[in-house]
Design a protein around this motif. Structure first.
Motif, PDB file in Angstrom:
ATOM      1  N   ARG A   1       1.100  -1.130  -0.673  1.00 39.85           N
ATOM      2  CA  ARG A   1       0.184  -0.168  -0.473  1.00 39.85           C
ATOM      3  C   ARG A   1       1.031   1.329  -0.519  1.00 39.85           C
ATOM      4  O   ARG A   1       0.943   2.502  -0.206  1.00 39.85           O
ATOM      5  N   GLU A   2       1.815   0.685   0.865  1.00 45.53           N
ATOM      6  CA  GLU A   2       2.865   2.338   0.456  1.00 45.53           C
ATOM      7  C   GLU A   2       3.773   2.499  -0.544  1.00 45.53           C
ATOM      8  O   GLU A   2       3.718   3.456  -1.045  1.00 45.53           O
ATOM      9  N   ILE A   3       3.485   2.058  -1.671  1.00 43.96           N
ATOM     10  CA  ILE A   3       3.870   2.355  -3.327  1.00 43.96           C
ATOM     11  C   ILE A   3       2.895   2.281  -4.138  1.00 43.96           C
ATOM     12  O   ILE A   3       3.542   2.727  -4.885  1.00 43.96           O
ATOM     13  N   GLY A   4       2.004   0.928  -3.469  1.00 48.92           N
ATOM     14  CA  GLY A   4       0.361   1.938  -4.311  1.00 48.92           C
ATOM     15  C   GLY A   4       0.956   0.381  -5.157  1.00 48.92           C
ATOM     16  O   GLY A   4       1.723  -0.254  -5.877  1.00 48.92           O
ATOM     17  N   HIS A   5       0.024   0.758  -6.589  1.00 47.91           N
ATOM     18  CA  HIS A   5      -0.473   0.021  -7.832  1.00 47.91           C
ATOM     19  C   HIS A   5       1.641   0.166  -8.999  1.00 47.91           C
ATOM     20  O   HIS A   5       1.489  -0.734  -9.822  1.00 47.91           O
ATOM     21  N   ALA A   6       2.348   1.107  -8.558  1.00 46.15           N
ATOM     22  CA  ALA A   6       3.445   0.598  -9.726  1.00 46.15           C
ATOM     23  C   ALA A   6       4.247   0.210 -10.103  1.00 46.15           C
ATOM     24  O   ALA A   6       5.232  -0.794  -8.985  1.00 46.15           O
ATOM     25  N   ALA A   7       4.273  -0.539 -10.807  1.00 44.67           N
ATOM     26  CA  ALA A   7       4.889  -1.862 -11.663  1.00 44.67           C
ATOM     27  C   ALA A   7       5.925  -2.097 -11.933  1.00 44.67           C
ATOM     28  O   ALA A   7       6.835  -2.871 -11.655  1.00 44.67           O
ATOM     29  N   ASP A   8       6.377  -0.127 -12.183  1.00 40.37           N
ATOM     30  CA  ASP A   8       7.718  -0.555 -11.712  1.00 40.37           C
ATOM     31  C   ASP A   8       8.355  -0.164 -10.653  1.00 40.37           C
ATOM     32  O   ASP A   8      10.002   0.180 -11.011  1.00 40.37           O
ATOM     33  N   ILE A   9       8.482  -0.231  -9.423  1.00 44.89           N
ATOM     34  CA  ILE A   9       9.287  -0.027  -8.488  1.00 44.89           C
ATOM     35  C   ILE A   9       8.570  -1.368  -7.153  1.00 44.89           C
ATOM     36  O   ILE A   9       7.602  -1.837  -7.228  1.00 44.89           O
TER      37      ILE A   9
END
Length: 288
Positions: free
Chosen positions: A157-165
Protein backbone atom coordinates in the motif's frame (compact mmCIF):
# COMPACT_ATOMS: atom_id res chain seq x y z
CA UNK A 1 -11.06 -20.89 -14.71
CA UNK A 2 -10.93 -24.15 -12.76
CA UNK A 3 -8.99 -24.62 -9.53
CA UNK A 4 -8.03 -27.77 -7.65
CA UNK A 5 -9.78 -28.28 -4.29
CA UNK A 6 -9.24 -31.41 -2.21
CA UNK A 7 -9.11 -33.86 -5.08
CA UNK A 8 -11.58 -32.16 -7.41
CA UNK A 9 -11.42 -29.56 -10.15
CA UNK A 10 -14.06 -26.90 -9.61
CA UNK A 11 -14.89 -23.55 -11.15
CA UNK A 12 -13.25 -20.84 -9.09
CA UNK A 13 -16.64 -19.19 -8.48
CA UNK A 14 -17.94 -22.42 -6.94
CA UNK A 15 -15.03 -23.23 -4.62
CA UNK A 16 -16.01 -23.33 -0.93
CA UNK A 17 -14.25 -23.96 2.39
CA UNK A 18 -15.70 -23.68 5.89
CA UNK A 19 -15.44 -20.46 7.94
CA UNK A 20 -14.22 -22.76 10.74
CA UNK A 21 -11.05 -23.50 8.80
CA UNK A 22 -8.17 -22.41 11.05
CA UNK A 23 -6.40 -20.99 8.04
CA UNK A 24 -9.15 -18.39 8.00
CA UNK A 25 -9.64 -18.03 11.75
CA UNK A 26 -5.98 -18.02 12.85
CA UNK A 27 -3.78 -17.82 9.75
CA UNK A 28 -2.73 -21.45 10.05
CA UNK A 29 -1.84 -22.06 6.46
CA UNK A 30 1.01 -22.02 3.97
CA UNK A 31 1.43 -21.46 0.27
CA UNK A 32 3.96 -21.68 -2.53
CA UNK A 33 3.96 -19.72 -5.77
CA UNK A 34 5.88 -20.87 -8.81
CA UNK A 35 5.83 -20.75 -12.60
CA UNK A 36 5.10 -23.40 -15.16
CA UNK A 37 7.18 -23.01 -18.34
CA UNK A 38 5.84 -24.93 -21.34
CA UNK A 39 4.28 -27.43 -18.95
CA UNK A 40 7.29 -27.75 -16.61
CA UNK A 41 6.91 -26.57 -12.97
CA UNK A 42 10.31 -24.96 -12.39
CA UNK A 43 12.08 -26.04 -9.17
CA UNK A 44 9.00 -27.93 -8.00
CA UNK A 45 11.05 -30.18 -5.69
CA UNK A 46 12.47 -27.16 -3.86
CA UNK A 47 9.04 -25.58 -3.43
CA UNK A 48 7.58 -28.82 -2.08
CA UNK A 49 10.52 -29.33 0.28
CA UNK A 50 10.00 -25.86 1.79
CA UNK A 51 6.24 -26.38 1.96
CA UNK A 52 6.65 -29.74 3.73
CA UNK A 53 9.03 -28.23 6.30
CA UNK A 54 6.49 -25.51 7.04
CA UNK A 55 3.64 -28.00 7.33
CA UNK A 56 5.64 -30.01 9.86
CA UNK A 57 6.31 -26.83 11.87
CA UNK A 58 2.59 -25.99 11.94
CA UNK A 59 1.70 -29.67 12.63
CA UNK A 60 -0.48 -29.80 9.54
CA UNK A 61 -0.34 -33.49 8.74
CA UNK A 62 0.28 -33.70 5.04
CA UNK A 63 3.34 -34.28 2.86
CA UNK A 64 3.56 -33.39 -0.82
CA UNK A 65 5.50 -35.53 -3.28
CA UNK A 66 6.59 -34.65 -6.79
CA UNK A 67 4.78 -37.40 -8.68
CA UNK A 68 1.33 -36.82 -7.23
CA UNK A 69 1.65 -33.03 -7.37
CA UNK A 70 2.94 -33.07 -10.95
CA UNK A 71 -0.01 -35.19 -12.09
CA UNK A 72 -2.48 -32.78 -10.48
CA UNK A 73 -0.72 -29.82 -12.11
CA UNK A 74 -0.80 -31.41 -15.55
CA UNK A 75 -4.53 -32.13 -15.23
CA UNK A 76 -5.16 -28.60 -13.98
CA UNK A 77 -3.23 -27.08 -16.87
CA UNK A 78 -5.07 -29.26 -19.36
CA UNK A 79 -8.55 -28.43 -18.08
CA UNK A 80 -7.68 -24.71 -18.22
CA UNK A 81 -5.89 -24.99 -21.59
CA UNK A 82 -2.65 -23.56 -20.19
CA UNK A 83 1.00 -24.30 -20.91
CA UNK A 84 2.55 -21.28 -19.18
CA UNK A 85 1.09 -20.33 -15.83
CA UNK A 86 1.39 -18.80 -12.40
CA UNK A 87 0.60 -21.43 -9.78
CA UNK A 88 -0.33 -20.91 -6.14
CA UNK A 89 -0.38 -24.12 -4.08
CA UNK A 90 -2.20 -23.38 -0.84
CA UNK A 91 -2.62 -25.58 2.24
CA UNK A 92 -4.98 -24.44 4.97
CA UNK A 93 -5.14 -26.18 8.35
CA UNK A 94 -8.73 -27.35 8.09
CA UNK A 95 -11.68 -27.46 10.45
CA UNK A 96 -11.38 -26.68 14.13
CA UNK A 97 -13.38 -25.20 16.95
CA UNK A 98 -13.16 -21.51 17.76
CA UNK A 99 -10.12 -21.30 20.03
CA UNK A 100 -6.42 -21.99 19.75
CA UNK A 101 -5.65 -25.60 18.90
CA UNK A 102 -2.73 -27.56 20.29
CA UNK A 103 -3.42 -30.88 18.56
CA UNK A 104 -2.20 -31.55 14.99
CA UNK A 105 -4.43 -30.79 12.02
CA UNK A 106 -5.24 -34.07 10.28
CA UNK A 107 -7.58 -32.94 7.48
CA UNK A 108 -6.14 -29.83 5.79
CA UNK A 109 -7.64 -28.16 2.75
CA UNK A 110 -5.47 -28.17 -0.37
CA UNK A 111 -6.13 -25.65 -3.13
CA UNK A 112 -4.17 -24.99 -6.31
CA UNK A 113 -4.88 -21.77 -8.21
CA UNK A 114 -3.61 -21.25 -11.79
CA UNK A 115 -3.35 -17.97 -13.68
CA UNK A 116 -2.30 -17.67 -17.32
CA UNK A 117 1.08 -16.14 -18.05
CA UNK A 118 2.66 -15.33 -21.40
CA UNK A 119 5.75 -17.28 -22.42
CA UNK A 120 8.87 -16.12 -20.59
CA UNK A 121 10.31 -13.05 -22.23
CA UNK A 122 12.90 -10.33 -21.89
CA UNK A 123 14.31 -8.83 -18.71
CA UNK A 124 12.01 -6.42 -16.87
CA UNK A 125 13.53 -3.57 -14.87
CA UNK A 126 12.40 -1.77 -11.71
CA UNK A 127 13.37 1.13 -9.50
CA UNK A 128 13.93 0.40 -5.81
CA UNK A 129 12.92 2.66 -2.93
CA UNK A 130 13.24 2.24 0.82
CA UNK A 131 10.03 1.58 2.69
CA UNK A 132 8.98 3.43 5.82
CA UNK A 133 7.29 0.20 6.92
CA UNK A 134 9.86 -2.00 8.69
CA UNK A 135 10.13 -5.75 8.19
CA UNK A 136 8.44 -7.53 11.06
CA UNK A 137 10.07 -10.44 12.85
CA UNK A 138 9.07 -14.00 11.85
CA UNK A 139 6.33 -15.79 13.80
CA UNK A 140 8.80 -18.59 14.63
CA UNK A 141 12.54 -19.14 14.40
CA UNK A 142 12.57 -18.60 10.64
CA UNK A 143 10.05 -17.00 8.30
CA UNK A 144 7.80 -19.46 6.52
CA UNK A 145 5.53 -18.65 3.58
CA UNK A 146 2.41 -18.46 5.69
CA UNK A 147 -0.95 -16.70 5.57
CA UNK A 148 0.47 -13.97 7.85
CA UNK A 149 0.94 -11.31 5.16
CA UNK A 150 -0.19 -8.02 6.73
CA UNK A 151 3.36 -6.63 6.84
CA UNK A 152 3.71 -7.15 3.09
CA UNK A 153 0.26 -5.71 2.39
CA UNK A 154 1.03 -2.53 4.33
CA UNK A 155 4.30 -2.19 2.41
CA UNK A 156 2.51 -2.70 -0.91
CA UNK A 157 0.00 0.00 0.00
CA UNK A 158 2.93 2.32 0.67
CA UNK A 159 4.27 2.02 -2.89
CA UNK A 160 0.88 1.70 -4.59
CA UNK A 161 0.12 0.07 -7.93
CA UNK A 162 3.26 1.13 -9.81
CA UNK A 163 4.55 -1.98 -11.56
CA UNK A 164 8.04 -0.57 -12.05
CA UNK A 165 8.82 0.04 -8.35
CA UNK A 166 9.93 -2.41 -5.68
CA UNK A 167 9.90 -1.33 -2.04
CA UNK A 168 12.82 -2.50 0.10
CA UNK A 169 12.29 -3.35 3.75
CA UNK A 170 14.74 -2.47 6.50
CA UNK A 171 14.75 -4.42 9.75
CA UNK A 172 13.84 -2.64 12.98
CA UNK A 173 17.61 -2.22 13.51
CA UNK A 174 18.07 -0.57 10.12
CA UNK A 175 19.64 -3.44 8.18
CA UNK A 176 18.62 -4.23 4.61
CA UNK A 177 16.12 -7.09 4.49
CA UNK A 178 14.13 -7.82 1.30
CA UNK A 179 11.57 -6.46 -1.12
CA UNK A 180 7.81 -6.47 -0.65
CA UNK A 181 7.60 -9.76 -2.58
CA UNK A 182 11.23 -10.39 -3.46
CA UNK A 183 14.74 -11.09 -2.22
CA UNK A 184 17.51 -8.54 -2.59
CA UNK A 185 20.97 -9.01 -4.18
CA UNK A 186 23.81 -6.80 -5.27
CA UNK A 187 27.17 -7.26 -6.96
CA UNK A 188 30.40 -5.48 -6.05
CA UNK A 189 33.41 -6.66 -7.99
CA UNK A 190 33.17 -10.45 -8.14
CA UNK A 191 31.16 -10.83 -4.94
CA UNK A 192 27.42 -11.43 -4.72
CA UNK A 193 25.88 -9.99 -1.55
CA UNK A 194 22.46 -10.72 -0.06
CA UNK A 195 20.92 -10.16 3.40
CA UNK A 196 21.13 -13.18 5.68
CA UNK A 197 18.09 -15.25 6.61
CA UNK A 198 18.45 -14.13 10.24
CA UNK A 199 17.34 -10.62 9.21
CA UNK A 200 13.85 -12.14 9.10
CA UNK A 201 13.54 -12.52 5.34
CA UNK A 202 11.85 -15.37 3.52
CA UNK A 203 14.49 -17.72 2.15
CA UNK A 204 13.11 -17.58 -1.37
CA UNK A 205 13.44 -20.52 -3.74
CA UNK A 206 14.73 -18.24 -6.50
CA UNK A 207 17.10 -16.71 -3.92
CA UNK A 208 18.54 -20.14 -3.21
CA UNK A 209 18.75 -20.93 -6.93
CA UNK A 210 20.65 -17.71 -7.69
CA UNK A 211 23.09 -18.38 -4.84
CA UNK A 212 23.70 -21.86 -6.29
CA UNK A 213 24.15 -20.38 -9.77
CA UNK A 214 26.67 -17.85 -8.45
CA UNK A 215 28.72 -20.57 -6.80
CA UNK A 216 28.60 -22.61 -10.01
CA UNK A 217 30.06 -19.55 -11.77
CA UNK A 218 32.80 -19.31 -9.09
CA UNK A 219 31.49 -16.05 -7.67
CA UNK A 220 31.99 -15.42 -3.98
CA UNK A 221 28.68 -15.25 -2.10
CA UNK A 222 28.33 -13.26 1.12
CA UNK A 223 25.21 -13.38 3.33
CA UNK A 224 25.12 -10.99 6.27
CA UNK A 225 23.85 -7.85 7.96
CA UNK A 226 24.19 -4.89 5.59
CA UNK A 227 23.45 -1.19 5.72
CA UNK A 228 21.96 1.01 3.03
CA UNK A 229 25.45 2.36 2.37
CA UNK A 230 26.68 -1.12 1.47
CA UNK A 231 24.12 -1.42 -1.32
CA UNK A 232 24.78 2.12 -2.54
CA UNK A 233 28.33 1.00 -3.43
CA UNK A 234 27.01 -1.77 -5.68
CA UNK A 235 27.90 -2.24 -9.34
CA UNK A 236 24.56 -3.97 -9.94
CA UNK A 237 21.43 -4.57 -7.85
CA UNK A 238 18.61 -6.99 -8.59
CA UNK A 239 15.66 -8.61 -6.84
CA UNK A 240 14.24 -12.08 -7.34
CA UNK A 241 11.07 -14.08 -6.93
CA UNK A 242 9.61 -17.16 -8.56
CA UNK A 243 7.11 -15.29 -10.74
CA UNK A 244 9.09 -12.21 -11.78
CA UNK A 245 12.38 -14.16 -11.94
CA UNK A 246 15.47 -11.90 -11.87
CA UNK A 247 14.59 -8.20 -11.93
CA UNK A 248 17.45 -5.69 -12.33
CA UNK A 249 17.25 -2.36 -10.51
CA UNK A 250 17.85 0.85 -12.45
CA UNK A 251 18.04 3.15 -9.42
CA UNK A 252 18.16 2.84 -5.65
CA UNK A 253 17.62 5.89 -3.46
CA UNK A 254 18.62 8.13 -6.36
CA UNK A 255 21.74 6.11 -7.19
CA UNK A 256 21.73 5.17 -10.89
CA UNK A 257 22.46 1.56 -11.80
CA UNK A 258 22.92 -0.34 -15.08
CA UNK A 259 19.67 -2.30 -14.78
CA UNK A 260 19.35 -4.93 -17.51
CA UNK A 261 22.64 -3.77 -19.07
CA UNK A 262 24.51 -5.18 -16.08
CA UNK A 263 26.88 -8.01 -16.96
CA UNK A 264 25.92 -10.35 -14.15
CA UNK A 265 22.18 -9.78 -14.51
CA UNK A 266 22.46 -10.74 -18.16
CA UNK A 267 24.45 -13.87 -17.32
CA UNK A 268 22.02 -14.95 -14.60
CA UNK A 269 19.08 -14.31 -16.93
CA UNK A 270 20.58 -16.53 -19.63
CA UNK A 271 21.19 -19.30 -17.09
CA UNK A 272 17.62 -18.95 -15.84
CA UNK A 273 16.27 -19.34 -19.38
CA UNK A 274 18.47 -22.38 -19.90
CA UNK A 275 17.09 -24.22 -16.87
CA UNK A 276 13.51 -23.02 -16.41
CA UNK A 277 11.89 -25.62 -18.69
CA UNK A 278 13.62 -28.65 -17.22
CA UNK A 279 15.10 -28.25 -13.71
CA UNK A 280 13.35 -29.84 -10.72
CA UNK A 281 15.74 -28.63 -8.02
CA UNK A 282 18.69 -26.28 -7.61
CA UNK A 283 20.59 -29.30 -6.27
CA UNK A 284 20.66 -30.67 -9.84
CA UNK A 285 23.00 -27.83 -10.87
CA UNK A 286 25.89 -29.72 -9.29
CA UNK A 287 25.17 -32.93 -11.19
CA UNK A 288 25.88 -31.64 -14.68
Amino acid sequence: MFIYLNGQFVKKEEARISPFDHGFLYGMGLFETFRVYDGHPFLLDDHLERLNRGLAELTIMHCFKRGETYTILQDLLKINNLTNAYIRLNVSAGLGDVGLQVEPYNEPNTLIFPKPLPPAGDITEKKAILLKQRRNSPEGNERIKSHHFMNNILAKREIGHAADIEGIFLTKDGYLAEGVVSNLFWIKGNVLYTPAVNTGILNGITRQFVIQLAKKKNLSVEEGLYSIEDALKADEIFVTNSIQEIVPITSFEGNKLPGKKGRFVQEFHLEYRHYCKSLWSRQCLGSE
